[in-house]
Design an enzyme around this catalytic site. Structure first.
Site, PDB file in Angstrom:
ATOM      1  N   TYR A 173       0.814  -1.145  -0.034  1.00  9.83           N
ATOM      2  CA  TYR A 173      -0.024  -0.062   0.061  1.00  9.83           C
ATOM      3  C   TYR A 173       0.923   1.309  -0.147  1.00  9.83           C
ATOM      4  O   TYR A 173       0.396   2.326  -0.566  1.00  9.83           O
ATOM      5  CB  TYR A 173      -0.857  -0.045   1.123  1.00  9.83           C
ATOM      6  CG  TYR A 173      -2.113   1.086   1.115  1.00  9.83           C
ATOM      7  CD1 TYR A 173      -2.998   0.930  -0.194  1.00  9.83           C
ATOM      8  CD2 TYR A 173      -2.308   2.080   2.040  1.00  9.83           C
ATOM      9  CE1 TYR A 173      -3.887   1.672  -0.073  1.00  9.83           C
ATOM     10  CE2 TYR A 173      -3.210   2.897   1.882  1.00  9.83           C
ATOM     11  CZ  TYR A 173      -4.134   2.768   0.748  1.00  9.83           C
ATOM     12  OH  TYR A 173      -5.415   3.644   0.552  1.00  9.83           O
ATOM     13  N   LYS A 177      -3.395   8.543   3.546  1.00 11.47           N
ATOM     14  CA  LYS A 177      -4.904   8.349   4.268  1.00 11.47           C
ATOM     15  C   LYS A 177      -4.722   8.478   5.619  1.00 11.47           C
ATOM     16  O   LYS A 177      -5.776   9.207   6.124  1.00 11.47           O
ATOM     17  CB  LYS A 177      -5.100   6.591   3.800  1.00 11.47           C
ATOM     18  CG  LYS A 177      -5.604   6.314   2.443  1.00 11.47           C
ATOM     19  CD  LYS A 177      -6.662   7.146   1.917  1.00 11.47           C
ATOM     20  CE  LYS A 177      -7.160   7.019   0.580  1.00 11.47           C
ATOM     21  NZ  LYS A 177      -8.095   7.400   0.024  1.00 11.47           N
TER      22      LYS A 177
END
Length: 265
Positions: free
Chosen positions: A166, A173
């Site tokens: 990720y 995020k």
């Protein structure tokens, strides 16, 4: 695909009668923005939708037409684009009751590389598009929500946990979820509620840029207490609830819709 991986269709009919909403990030029929638009339209909302550019506009116009919703282009990297989109939505709807932000992007080289090797320019661009655009959107929408409303964005478990592959989007995020809390604090006196939804992995165009995404989905399916992935319908049902008066006492949260995977980390 069996019922343990397909997810459930959750009815939201009548949850948003007459509500006026703006949804950013329509990419195709598999996009989270479209799943939320379907659910919110079914719940009774009137919508204005946005996509990235003219190429996307041609591809997703039939989806917008199917929802009887105006569609506009909005590249958040362009100066004034967010403000122009909000002004157009207000002209068409007469005001705003909720806004859903489903936009995230990072340069592919940065996304596939190590966070420690990320360039300052790549990191800043990912942060601007995926995070700061939500702050700009909130500022543009605030004057058009005199009776209050809700602002919703999309996060992922990688904001809380270090998820393999990720990469750069994890810190981005995490910043977005922190932004949600600060916006909730600042906009609460105007009765504007702010939330992040954190869906489990779902095969969207944006997710296709993540390395080994099939493996990530397999791990999520295996780890989740419900033993499956979630559906666009389930994500849309949560978004509809958060935009509705039923969630009037909630703000500043990240809410997971991931078949319980977050609880197993």
């Amino acid at each position: 695909m069996d019922t343990r991986t397909r997810g459930l269709a959750t009815p939201v009919s009548g949850l948003l009668p007459g509500s006026r909403g703006l949804i950013l990030g329509l990419a195709d029929e598999h996009s989270i923005a479209y799943g939320c638009a379907q659910a919110m339209r079914a719940a009774g909302a009137r919508l204005v939708l946005s996509c990235l550019n003219e190429k996307a506009y041609a591809a997703v116009t039939p989806l917008a037409q199917g929802l009887a919703s105006p569609l506009h282009c909005c590249n958040v990297e362009h100066e004034g684009a967010i403000e122009d989109l909000v002004d157009a939505a207000v002209r068409e709807l007469g005001g705003l009751d909720f806004v859903l932000h489903s936009i995230a992007w990072a340069p592919l080289a940065e996304l596939h590389g190590r966070v420690s090797d990320s360039s300052a320019a790549g990191f800043a661009r990912a942060m601007s598009i995926s995070c700061h655009s939500f702050a700009r959107l909130a500022r543009a929408c605030e004057p058009h929500m005199p009776q209050g409303g809700s602002l919703i964005t999309m996060s992922y478990l990688g904001a809380h946990q270090a998820v393999p592959h990720y990469g750069l989007m994890g810190p981005v995020k995490a910043a977005l979820e922190s932004l949600v809390r600060y916006l909730a604090l600042e906009l609460g006196p105007r009765n504007i509620r702010v939330h992040a939804i954190s869906p489990g992995p779902i095969p969207t165009r944006a997710a296709s840029g993540i390395e080994a995404f099939d493996e990530l989905m397999d791990r999520a399916r295996q780890r989740s207490p419900l033993g499956r992935l979630v559906s666009l319908e389930e994500i849309g049902a949560l978004a509809s609830f958060l935009a509705s008066p039923a969630a009037s006492g909630m703000s500043g949260q990240t809410l997971f819709v991931d078949a319980g995977e977050h609880a197993t980390h």
